[in-house]
Scaffold this active site. Structure first.
Site, PDB file in Angstrom:
ATOM      1  N   HIS A 140       0.816  -1.222   0.000  1.00 51.85           N
ATOM      2  CA  HIS A 140       0.000   0.000   0.000  1.00 51.85           C
ATOM      3  C   HIS A 140       0.849   1.271   0.000  1.00 51.85           C
ATOM      4  O   HIS A 140       0.328   2.351  -0.298  1.00 51.85           O
ATOM      5  CB  HIS A 140      -0.913   0.044   1.227  1.00 51.85           C
ATOM      6  N   ASP A 176      -2.390 -10.596  -2.214  1.00 48.63           N
ATOM      7  CA  ASP A 176      -2.941 -10.079  -0.966  1.00 48.63           C
ATOM      8  C   ASP A 176      -4.423  -9.772  -1.188  1.00 48.63           C
ATOM      9  O   ASP A 176      -4.845  -9.384  -2.274  1.00 48.63           O
ATOM     10  CB  ASP A 176      -2.185  -8.809  -0.577  1.00 48.63           C
ATOM     11  N   HIS A 178      -6.135  -7.330  -0.300  1.00 48.61           N
ATOM     12  CA  HIS A 178      -6.347  -5.916  -0.600  1.00 48.61           C
ATOM     13  C   HIS A 178      -5.599  -5.536  -1.874  1.00 48.61           C
ATOM     14  O   HIS A 178      -4.587  -6.157  -2.207  1.00 48.61           O
ATOM     15  CB  HIS A 178      -5.860  -5.036   0.560  1.00 48.61           C
ATOM     16  N   ASP A 264      -3.898 -12.803   3.696  1.00 52.71           N
ATOM     17  CA  ASP A 264      -5.154 -12.363   4.289  1.00 52.71           C
ATOM     18  C   ASP A 264      -6.380 -12.712   3.446  1.00 52.71           C
ATOM     19  O   ASP A 264      -7.499 -12.339   3.810  1.00 52.71           O
ATOM     20  CB  ASP A 264      -5.125 -10.871   4.615  1.00 52.71           C
TER      21      ASP A 264
END
Length: 365
Positions: A140, A176, A178, A264
């Site tokens: 991120h 991931d 996200h 995740d």
């Protein structure tokens, strides 16, 4: 057997994003909550890999911290100074939901150093495959700001370091849960880096990782976003690899594969709503290793990203490590609670996302 390397460092376990990790309020009427990004869970993961005997298949490497010459491949000077200053204070937010403690700046440099040094070693032929068990995560982090637990963009910097080292084309796969907005931003106009993200649709960041985001300018067609609906499981993820990632990689022709290997998307993770199991991560890792053998001479580096289930993350790390070592699926005491759920099968609404990308993405159409 391939020559394998395992990069980890004690200081990565000392980074602590604090109570609530910046996401949950701490104040009157709220009992302090053990943060969900707690890094001792990473130590437990490495302990399980060691106890299972899988770590014996790897050469263990203690990385050096990255220097400014590495960090500035992606980040601005002001961003680096902000992370260092916040960490020097012993607490605070270095960006947006990017809380730090006294050890965080050092741990973040070590995380970058691990990924850069693993990448360089793989390009030089000292190792065929490498895994970096590092914290803080990175995907991120944008060039000018930290975000969502990520201080420096470990994988993006590793890709730039690979280019600096002579690699002409780099594939970055991010699974991931996200969207890796920071990696995408770093390479959105770069024709020599193919960024592929398989993530939960609309989770985080909001309105990021859409199928319409495919790159700009010289980088047009070099971004492939696969936003799977919440509830996607084993078959959807494997179909995304078979139908999208592998043909896109063959069309692109990378010399190196980097994987932002977040965990995740696991079915017990509190930060996502996906259904992946240890079997899923083992299969995806094995498939990417086979793709590396086909396209890059075996050169592949995996870097740990998200993963917030204290009880399931170690099992998922073990599955990835086992696949990297060419070993069968390890035992998973939690598999029975997930593998027979309907979401493990490819559903029509998930298939529509894959079919749309097959028909419309520039590398696949």
């Amino acid at each position: 057997m391939p020559n394998l390397a395992w990069y980890s460092h004690e200081v990565c376990f000392w980074h602590d994003p604090g109570q609530g990790s910046g996401y949950l309020p701490v104040g009157p009427g709220i009992e302090p909550l053990r943060q969900f990004a707690v890094d001792p869970d990473l130590r437990r993961a490495e302990g399980l890999v060691r106890m299972a005997g899988v770590l014996d298949h790897f050469t263990q490497v203690t990385p050096d911290p990255a220097g400014d010459d590495d960090l500035l491949l992606v980040h601005t000077r002001a961003h680096v100074d902000r992370v260092e200053a916040a960490s020097a204070l012993g607490a605070g937010d270095a960006g947006v939901y990017a809380h730090v403690n006294h050890h965080s700046a050092h741990a973040a440099r070590v995380a970058v150093g691990a990924c850069v040094q693993a990448t360089t070693a793989v390009l030089d032929g000292r190792h065929h495959r490498a895994y970096c068990l590092v914290r803080p995560p990175g995907h991120h982090a944008e060039p000018d700001r930290a975000m969502a637990l990520c201080l420096y963009n470990n994988v993006a910097i590793a890709a730039r370091a690979a280019q600096r080292h002579g690699a002409r084309r780099v594939l970055v796969l991010d699974w991931d849960v996200h969207h890796g907005n920071g990696i995408q931003r770093a390479f959105y106009t770069d024709p020599d880096v193919l960024y592929v993200s398989i993530h939960q649709e609309g989770l985080f960041p909001p309105a990021s990782g859409l199928v319409t985001e495919t790159g700009e300018g010289a980088g047009a067609g070099r971004t492939l976003n696969v936003p799977l609906p919440a509830g996607s499981g084993h078959e959807a993820y494997l179909a995304a690899l078979t139908r999208l990632v592998e043909p896109a990689a063959r069309a692109f022709g990378p010399e190196l594969i980097l994987v932002a290997a977040g965990l995740d998307a696991g079915g017990h993770d509190p930060m996502g709503r996906m259904m992946c199991t240890s079997r899923t991560f083992h299969a995806m890792t094995a498939r990417m290793c086979a793709l590396a053998d086909e396209l890059t001479g075996g050169r592949i580096v995996l870097a740990h990203e998200g993963g917030y289930s204290a009880w399931y993350q170690p099992t998922l790390v073990l599955a990835v490590a086992s696949a990297l070592a060419g070993l069968p699926e390890p035992p998973d005491p939690f598999l029975h609670s997930l593998e027979h759920l309907p979401g493990q099968r490819l559903r029509p609404h998930q298939n529509r996302v894959l079919a749309h990308l097959e028909a419309h993405h520039p590398l696949l159409a």
